[in-house]
Design an enzyme around this catalytic site. Structure first.
Site, PDB file in Angstrom:
ATOM      1  N   LYS A   1      15.116   7.022   3.206  1.00 27.10           N
ATOM      2  CA  LYS A   1      14.768   5.586   3.156  1.00 27.10           C
ATOM      3  C   LYS A   1      15.055   5.078   1.746  1.00 27.10           C
ATOM      4  O   LYS A   1      14.280   5.308   0.823  1.00 27.10           O
ATOM      5  CB  LYS A   1      13.272   5.427   3.501  1.00 27.10           C
ATOM      6  CG  LYS A   1      12.894   4.121   4.149  1.00 27.10           C
ATOM      7  CD  LYS A   1      13.096   2.882   3.320  1.00 27.10           C
ATOM      8  CE  LYS A   1      12.001   2.658   2.290  1.00 27.10           C
ATOM      9  NZ  LYS A   1      12.316   1.494   1.405  1.00 27.10           N
TER      10      LYS A   1
ATOM     11  N   GLU B   1       7.534  12.391  -7.484  1.00 27.69           N
ATOM     12  CA  GLU B   1       8.052  12.162  -8.838  1.00 27.69           C
ATOM     13  C   GLU B   1       7.666  10.726  -9.169  1.00 27.69           C
ATOM     14  O   GLU B   1       8.233   9.782  -8.631  1.00 27.69           O
ATOM     15  CB  GLU B   1       9.560  12.392  -8.850  1.00 27.69           C
ATOM     16  CG  GLU B   1      10.078  12.754 -10.212  1.00 27.69           C
ATOM     17  CD  GLU B   1      10.711  11.571 -10.880  1.00 27.69           C
ATOM     18  OE1 GLU B   1       9.959  10.808 -11.526  1.00 27.69           O
ATOM     19  OE2 GLU B   1      11.926  11.401 -10.741  1.00 27.69           O
TER      20      GLU B   1
ATOM     21  N   CYS C   1      11.982   6.552 -15.126  1.00 33.69           N
ATOM     22  CA  CYS C   1      10.627   7.115 -15.068  1.00 33.69           C
ATOM     23  C   CYS C   1      10.303   7.851 -16.365  1.00 33.69           C
ATOM     24  O   CYS C   1       9.152   7.934 -16.760  1.00 33.69           O
ATOM     25  CB  CYS C   1      10.493   8.025 -13.869  1.00 33.69           C
ATOM     26  SG  CYS C   1      11.908   9.084 -13.645  1.00 33.69           S
TER      27      CYS C   1
HETATM   28  P1  NAI Z   1       7.437   1.465  -5.144  1.00 33.73           P
HETATM   29  O1  NAI Z   1       6.771   2.728  -5.461  1.00 33.73           O
HETATM   30  O2  NAI Z   1       6.685   0.431  -4.372  1.00 33.73           O
HETATM   31  O3  NAI Z   1       8.822   1.723  -4.355  1.00 33.73           O
HETATM   32  C1  NAI Z   1       9.546   2.933  -4.330  1.00 33.73           C
HETATM   33  C2  NAI Z   1       9.966   3.254  -2.903  1.00 33.73           C
HETATM   34  O4  NAI Z   1       8.805   3.428  -2.108  1.00 33.73           O
HETATM   35  C3  NAI Z   1      10.776   2.168  -2.211  1.00 33.73           C
HETATM   36  O5  NAI Z   1      11.730   2.788  -1.382  1.00 33.73           O
HETATM   37  C4  NAI Z   1       9.736   1.458  -1.360  1.00 33.73           C
HETATM   38  O6  NAI Z   1      10.252   0.793  -0.230  1.00 33.73           O
HETATM   39  C5  NAI Z   1       8.856   2.613  -0.945  1.00 33.73           C
HETATM   40  N1  NAI Z   1       7.476   2.257  -0.570  1.00 33.73           N
HETATM   41  C6  NAI Z   1       6.727   1.194  -0.981  1.00 33.73           C
HETATM   42  N2  NAI Z   1       5.505   1.240  -0.420  1.00 33.73           N
HETATM   43  C7  NAI Z   1       5.460   2.353   0.352  1.00 33.73           C
HETATM   44  C8  NAI Z   1       4.463   2.966   1.175  1.00 33.73           C
HETATM   45  N3  NAI Z   1       3.242   2.428   1.299  1.00 33.73           N
HETATM   46  N4  NAI Z   1       4.762   4.122   1.808  1.00 33.73           N
HETATM   47  C9  NAI Z   1       5.986   4.692   1.671  1.00 33.73           C
HETATM   48  N5  NAI Z   1       6.953   4.150   0.923  1.00 33.73           N
HETATM   49  C10 NAI Z   1       6.720   3.002   0.266  1.00 33.73           C
HETATM   50  O7  NAI Z   1       7.941   0.819  -6.512  1.00 33.73           O
HETATM   51  P2  NAI Z   1       8.255  -0.710  -6.820  1.00 33.73           P
HETATM   52  O8  NAI Z   1       7.248  -1.596  -6.188  1.00 33.73           O
HETATM   53  O9  NAI Z   1       9.659  -0.970  -6.501  1.00 33.73           O
HETATM   54  O10 NAI Z   1       8.061  -0.712  -8.388  1.00 33.73           O
HETATM   55  C11 NAI Z   1       6.751  -0.786  -8.940  1.00 33.73           C
HETATM   56  C12 NAI Z   1       6.614   0.063 -10.150  1.00 33.73           C
HETATM   57  O11 NAI Z   1       6.741   1.407  -9.750  1.00 33.73           O
HETATM   58  C13 NAI Z   1       7.664  -0.102 -11.217  1.00 33.73           C
HETATM   59  O12 NAI Z   1       7.364  -1.164 -12.086  1.00 33.73           O
HETATM   60  C14 NAI Z   1       7.577   1.215 -11.911  1.00 33.73           C
HETATM   61  O13 NAI Z   1       6.508   1.213 -12.805  1.00 33.73           O
HETATM   62  C15 NAI Z   1       7.262   2.185 -10.789  1.00 33.73           C
HETATM   63  N6  NAI Z   1       8.481   2.878 -10.318  1.00 33.73           N
HETATM   64  C16 NAI Z   1       8.705   4.137 -10.777  1.00 33.73           C
HETATM   65  C17 NAI Z   1       9.855   4.796 -10.429  1.00 33.73           C
HETATM   66  C18 NAI Z   1      10.143   6.163 -10.905  1.00 33.73           C
HETATM   67  O14 NAI Z   1      11.304   6.550 -10.979  1.00 33.73           O
HETATM   68  N7  NAI Z   1       9.168   6.975 -11.186  1.00 33.73           N
HETATM   69  C19 NAI Z   1      10.898   4.163  -9.603  1.00 33.73           C
HETATM   70  C20 NAI Z   1      10.530   2.859  -9.118  1.00 33.73           C
HETATM   71  C21 NAI Z   1       9.366   2.246  -9.498  1.00 33.73           C
END
Ligand code: NAI
Ligand code: MG
Length: 502
Positions: A198, A272, A306
């Site tokens: 996904k 991660e 990250c």
């Molecule tokens: P997110 O964690 O909401 O999204 C990442 C993935 O998870 C996307 O594919 C999204 O569709 C999916 N997702 C969202 N809610 C979910 C759920 N309840 N169950 C399963 N999958 C779900 O991150 P978002 O909202 O795009 O960004 C928010 C913050 O997260 C960023 O500002 C950053 O701080 C952090 N982040 C960290 C990342 C990393 O590489 N560690 C990557 C992206 C975001």
């Protein structure tokens, strides 16, 4: 920014964007069950690049069933490990053939400079698939000498099999769309699993393009399924009772939800998550190298890493000098669309992310932190999701900008007096993903590397990745390691076979 410096997408990219993009389920291109689609935006101007299917729980269910069938009854498990490796190698060759298409899609969809996508994202992807292509033939169990003290005189032969886990759900973020998919897919497939992927809703394009190449390379139907959609689509995958393992990269907040969703069938989970990684500069460091390095640590990929070095800690003796150099570098960074040839830093991935980062900047300013560079939205680039590279001076530990992941080009700098303080401060957040240490003193380097609670410690460098180097978090940065041999732990399970020899 003049139009003349903007690169036009190549004809293959245009054709891809104009095509009817579909989910990949059981080797077939299909619409979402609801027939709904959603817009994919170019963050440099928020124009619509194309539309992709809005997959929902019904599509996840179809994809999981396809993966289950492929795993239990399809030809996949009957392939020799050599054939499995060859398929992965073929995939890498096809990505190499289409390097420019992937680089442009990544730049348009995510906002990153095309030059970076060409030099980093896509080549790392190719190398990663080749690494796991090679590993497919080297996964093995062991033979064990056992004593069984309660069966004197009996003879046993004990061996282990390292088997795939089964159907794996993989939920990936938008910061390195292709590479994050690759980190998860390479090892899962080398180990013989079947996958439902996904992609992030902000950046689904390179994963869909990759889906075409899985088909072209000859992977059997159902081995890799790709369902585009939003958070609820990811949630449907995380809670599906026929998924054996879920791997997630993203926010710590959603990481918690994934763990809860996994409880139904006690599926395995690897996470991660976020970070608040320190760059720690000692007075004896090569200051020119360090200034450049810590600037790259935070500004690479616009701070949307990250492991971004978002906290800068500098020995008080060289604090002013170093921070000034970093602020000067920040001021010189040229912002613009990823597809413009003179761009150093593109827009953030979305309006939402721009607003999130802006909120943090405003919280820093209202908490009294001084911005030596940046501090808001750049002038004249309103159509896109830009944030000026920002350096906050003399922050204090309690500030939100020091404790929380910002995921944008925002650096929080503070001085330290000695090694013990550097380690203590370095560890003083809930995260533990990465850190860098800048020093010429090998003793300091070793002591700090040992003292930090972080999954990766770089010395005199930052953001160095390799398929053979494990990556993952301590504390709330998650668990499990991606890349290297360690990633196999997350995608295999051990079966012990004990034979009594009569
Ligand atoms: P997110 O964690 O909401 O999204 C990442 C993935 O998870 C996307 O594919 C999204 O569709 C999916 N997702 C969202 N809610 C979910 C759920 N309840 N169950 C399963 N999958 C779900 O991150 P978002 O909202 O795009 O960004 C928010 C913050 O997260 C960023 O500002 C950053 O701080 C952090 N982040 C960290 C990342 C990393 O590489 N560690 C990557 C992206 C975001
Ligand atoms: Mg979210």
């Amino acid at each position: 920014m003049t139009e003349a410096t903007l690169l036009e997408p190549c004809k293959d990219v245009k054709a891809f964007l104009n095509s009817d993009l579909k989910l990949l389920i059981n080797g077939q291109r299909v619409s979402s069950a609801s027939g709904e689609t959603f817009e994919v935006l170019d963050p440099s101007n928020n124009s619509v690049l194309t539309r992709v299917p809005k997959g929902g729980s019904e599509d996840i269910d179809r994809a999981v069933r396809a993966a289950r069938n492929a795993f239990e009854t399809g030809p996949w498990r009957k392939l020799t490990v050599s054939e499995r490796g060859k398929l992965l190698w073929k995939l890498a060759d096809l990505i190499e053939r289409d390097l420019e298409i992937f680089a442009q899609l990544e730049s348009l969809d995510n906002g990153k400079p095309l030059a970076i996508a060409r030099a980093a994202d896509v080549p790392l992807t190719i190398d990663h698939f080749r690494y796991y292509a090679g590993l497919a033939t080297k996964i093995h169990g062991e033979t064990l000498d056992i004593s069984v003290p309660y069966a004197p005189g009996a003879e046993f032969f004990d061996f282990t099999l390292r088997e795939p886990i089964g159907v794996v759900g993989q939920i990936i973020p938008w910061n390195f769309p292709l590479l994050m998919a690759t980190w998860k897919l390479g090892v899962a497939l080398a180990a013989g699993n079947c996958v439902v992927l996904k992609p992030a809703e902000q950046t689904p394009l390179s994963a869909l393009k990759l889906g075409d190449l899985f088909v072209e390379a000859g992977f059997p139907a159902g081995v890799v399924n790709i369902v585009t959609g939003f958070g609820d689509t990811g949630a449907a995958l995380a809670e599906h009772n026929d998924v054996d393992k879920v791997a997630f990269t993203g926010s710590t907040e959603v990481g918690h939800k994934i763990v809860q969703a996994s409880a139904g069938n006690l599926k395995r989970v690897s996470l991660e998550l976020g970070g608040k990684s320190p760059s720690i500069v000692f007075a004896d460091a090569d200051l020119e190298l360090a200034a450049q390095g810590v600037a790259n640590a935070i500004f690479f990929n616009h701070g949307q890493c990250c492991c971004a070095g978002s906290r800068l800690m500098v020995h008080s003796k060289v604090y002013e000098e170093l921070v000034e150099r970093v602020a000067d570098t920040a001021k010189k960074i040229k912002l613009g669309p990823g597809m413009a040839s003179d761009t150093d830093m593109g827009p953030l991935v979305s309006r939402e992310q721009q607003e999130r980062v802006l909120k943090y900047i405003n919280s820093g300013l209202s908490n009294g932190a001084e911005a030596l560079a940046g501090g808001g939205i750049p002038k004249g680039l309103d159509a896109g999701c830009y944030i000026s590279p920002t350096v906050f001076n003399r922050v204090t530990q309690g500030m939100q900008i020091v404790q929380e992941e910002i995921f944008g080009p925002v650096l929080a700098a503070s001085p330290f007096e000695d090694l013990e303080e550097a380690i203590a401060k370095g560890n003083d957040t809930e995260f533990g993903l990465a850190a860098s240490v800048w020093t010429r003193d090998i003793n300091k380097a070793h002591k700090v590397a040992k003292g930090l609670k972080a999954g990766t410690v770089w010395v005199n460098c930052h953001n160095i990745f390799d398929a053979n180097a494990p990556f993952g978090g301590y504390k709330k940065s998650g668990y499990g390691r991606e890349m290297s041999l360690h990633a196999l732990e997350m995608y295999t399970q051990v079966k012990n076979v004990i034979i009594q020899i009569h």
